[in-house]
Scaffold this active site. Structure first.
Site, PDB file in Angstrom:
ATOM      1  N   GLN A 104      36.319  16.060  -1.853  1.00 67.06           N
ATOM      2  CA  GLN A 104      37.023  16.346  -3.623  1.00 67.06           C
ATOM      3  C   GLN A 104      37.808  15.811  -3.842  1.00 67.06           C
ATOM      4  O   GLN A 104      38.776  15.285  -5.233  1.00 67.06           O
ATOM      5  CB  GLN A 104      36.986  17.741  -3.732  1.00 67.06           C
ATOM      6  CG  GLN A 104      35.708  18.724  -4.171  1.00 67.06           C
ATOM      7  CD  GLN A 104      35.805  20.365  -4.789  1.00 67.06           C
ATOM      8  OE1 GLN A 104      37.024  20.370  -4.832  1.00 67.06           O
ATOM      9  NE2 GLN A 104      34.746  20.793  -4.275  1.00 67.06           N
ATOM     10  N   PRO A 131      31.324  23.751  -1.047  1.00 72.91           N
ATOM     11  CA  PRO A 131      30.161  23.909  -0.630  1.00 72.91           C
ATOM     12  C   PRO A 131      29.910  23.099   0.485  1.00 72.91           C
ATOM     13  O   PRO A 131      30.715  22.409   1.253  1.00 72.91           O
ATOM     14  CB  PRO A 131      30.510  21.694  -1.894  1.00 72.91           C
ATOM     15  CG  PRO A 131      31.765  21.611  -1.873  1.00 72.91           C
ATOM     16  CD  PRO A 131      32.886  23.364  -0.735  1.00 72.91           C
ATOM     17  N   ASP A 296      33.904  23.297 -11.845  1.00 71.93           N
ATOM     18  CA  ASP A 296      35.266  23.087 -11.662  1.00 71.93           C
ATOM     19  C   ASP A 296      35.413  21.578 -11.432  1.00 71.93           C
ATOM     20  O   ASP A 296      36.305  20.456 -11.649  1.00 71.93           O
ATOM     21  CB  ASP A 296      36.014  23.480 -11.232  1.00 71.93           C
ATOM     22  CG  ASP A 296      35.247  24.130  -9.423  1.00 71.93           C
ATOM     23  OD1 ASP A 296      35.581  23.282  -8.959  1.00 71.93           O
ATOM     24  OD2 ASP A 296      34.350  25.068  -9.487  1.00 71.93           O
ATOM     25  N   GLN A 297      34.001  21.099 -10.303  1.00 76.61           N
ATOM     26  CA  GLN A 297      34.187  19.869  -9.371  1.00 76.61           C
ATOM     27  C   GLN A 297      34.202  18.654 -10.481  1.00 76.61           C
ATOM     28  O   GLN A 297      34.337  17.223 -10.745  1.00 76.61           O
ATOM     29  CB  GLN A 297      33.488  19.556  -9.049  1.00 76.61           C
ATOM     30  CG  GLN A 297      33.055  20.255  -7.484  1.00 76.61           C
ATOM     31  CD  GLN A 297      32.456  20.453  -6.983  1.00 76.61           C
ATOM     32  OE1 GLN A 297      32.309  19.167  -5.751  1.00 76.61           O
ATOM     33  NE2 GLN A 297      31.406  21.671  -6.252  1.00 76.61           N
ATOM     34  N   HIS A 319      37.910  28.916 -11.622  1.00 82.04           N
ATOM     35  CA  HIS A 319      38.114  27.489 -10.661  1.00 82.04           C
ATOM     36  C   HIS A 319      38.378  26.581 -12.173  1.00 82.04           C
ATOM     37  O   HIS A 319      38.968  25.877 -11.397  1.00 82.04           O
ATOM     38  CB  HIS A 319      37.366  27.096  -9.876  1.00 82.04           C
ATOM     39  CG  HIS A 319      37.474  27.399  -8.368  1.00 82.04           C
ATOM     40  ND1 HIS A 319      36.412  28.174  -7.781  1.00 82.04           N
ATOM     41  CD2 HIS A 319      38.018  26.636  -7.674  1.00 82.04           C
ATOM     42  CE1 HIS A 319      37.487  29.017  -6.517  1.00 82.04           C
ATOM     43  NE2 HIS A 319      38.387  28.149  -6.134  1.00 82.04           N
TER      44      HIS A 319
END
Length: 364
Positions: A104, A131, A296-297, A319
């Site tokens: 990430q 994750p 949020d990613q 998040h």
């Protein structure tokens, strides 16, 4: 401390490692120095943990940067980025710290280098509070590719809590700029599948029990689809003992959702299967186009894209709000969140819109 550096309060909103990941990646890409104080102030063990430290060292390595305050337990760090370097980079949490969280923080940076990068990431592949690697490959990857991102992920070894020992090799190709993404039509759920696994000394029956409990739970709500969740015994490519499940749903418009859970000591395996199934169902009910974990990613990619992205979601997580706060602090991106009012919307459906900053890769 550089007077020109941007001050980031590590205790705001979600107050966790995500602030570090988003701000370090954006610092690397924009070339702005950052100074983060009160790192993970809201956590039971404040300051940097091995996973955050290896992630920051990886970014610093990627951008030939200078990193201050980088030690376990440190609550103040600063990063002064240099030129982003392609080539081979390794990060090892030396614990079960998540390789997915290492990805990430490093993936956005590698996109803005001059040629392809190989990231060798070591730690936990299927770890709590992060994750699972299967999520990264099956859910995150196809959606982030819509922005023009291309990466390959080779799972060399799976690693579980508490030992880690997992390893993934990620190859990232650079981009000139990211394209905006519109995901506002969910369509129908067309496919549900997954994997239930045991590794190490745990008996195969546990995997079968997780799978059947998950299928039973989903059946109560979704009757018309075939649900395929094979039970797997991880043999060669697994380090340590672990068990868990991930269930993925795909929609007719190319949206992907997941629910997952990992086994814990003293938790009945049926419960693990049910937990993952309920998580998936909850993320399908709101009629958004992404689940609560992808939300949020995607913020950093929306912020960097050239143009306006719109993504339909369920309830906006803390998040996500935190990632937006940091992205607006470090880029020119502008986000707005509005309630979705069409006839398919539940009470909990939102549209996240972002006018991206249009970051350009200076090295291509």
């Amino acid at each position: 401390m550089d007077s020109g550096s941007i001050e980031i309060d590590g205790s705001v909103m979600e107050g966790g490692g995500q602030i570090l990941r988003v701000s370090a990646a954006l610092s690397c890409i924009t070339g702005s120095s950052i100074n983060i104080t009160k790192v993970r102030a809201g956590r039971s063990t404040p300051g940097l943990r091995p996973q955050h430290l290896s992630g920051l060292q990886l970014v610093s390595d990627l951008c030939s940067g200078s990193l201050q305050g980088a030690s376990i337990g440190s609550t103040d760090i600063s990063l002064t980025p240099g030129k982003i370097q392609s080539g081979n980079h390794t990060a090892d949490t030396q614990t079960a710290g998540s390789v997915c969280l290492l990805l990430q923080v490093s993936l956005p940076c590698a996109l803005f280098s001059d040629s392809s990068s190989q990231l060798c990431l070591k730690g936990g592949t299927n770890a709590e509070m992060a994750p699972q690697i299967d999520y990264t490959v099956k859910v995150f990857k196809p959606i982030v590719e819509k922005f023009g991102v291309h990466f390959d992920c080779d799972i060399r070894m799976r690693g579980y809590y508490p030992k880690g020992g997992g390893e993934v090799m990620v190859t990232v190709n650079p981009v000139k700029e990211l394209q905006p993404v519109i995901m506002t039509e969910r369509g129908n759920i067309t496919k549900i599948y997954g994997r239930a696994f045991v590794a190490g000394v745990l008996p195969y029956k546990l995997a079968k029990d997780m799978s059947s409990a998950a299928v039973r739970t989903i059946r109560k709500e979704i009757k018309e689809l075939y649900i395929n969740i094979p039970a797997l015994q991880e043999k060669e490519k697994a380090c340590g003992n672990g068990n868990g499940i991930i269930i993925i749903a795909e929609s007719s418009t190319g949206c992907v959702f997941a629910g997952s859970a990992l086994g814990k000591k003293g938790v009945y395996v049926d419960k693990i299967g049910i937990e993952a199934a309920e998580m998936l169902l909850r993320n399908i009910r709101h009629n958004g186009c992404v689940d609560e974990f992808l939300q949020d990613q995607l913020i950093i990619f929306m912020a960097l894209a050239k143009g306006t992205s719109r993504i339909r979601t369920g309830p906006v997580t803390l998040h996500t709000q935190t990632a937006i706060h940091i992205a607006e602090q470090l880029t020119q991106a502008k986000f707005t969140i509005t309630k979705s009012e069409d006839e398919l919307s539940s009470n909990e459906t939102f549209i996240i819109e972002c006018v991206g900053s249009g970051a350009a890769n200076k090295h291509l």
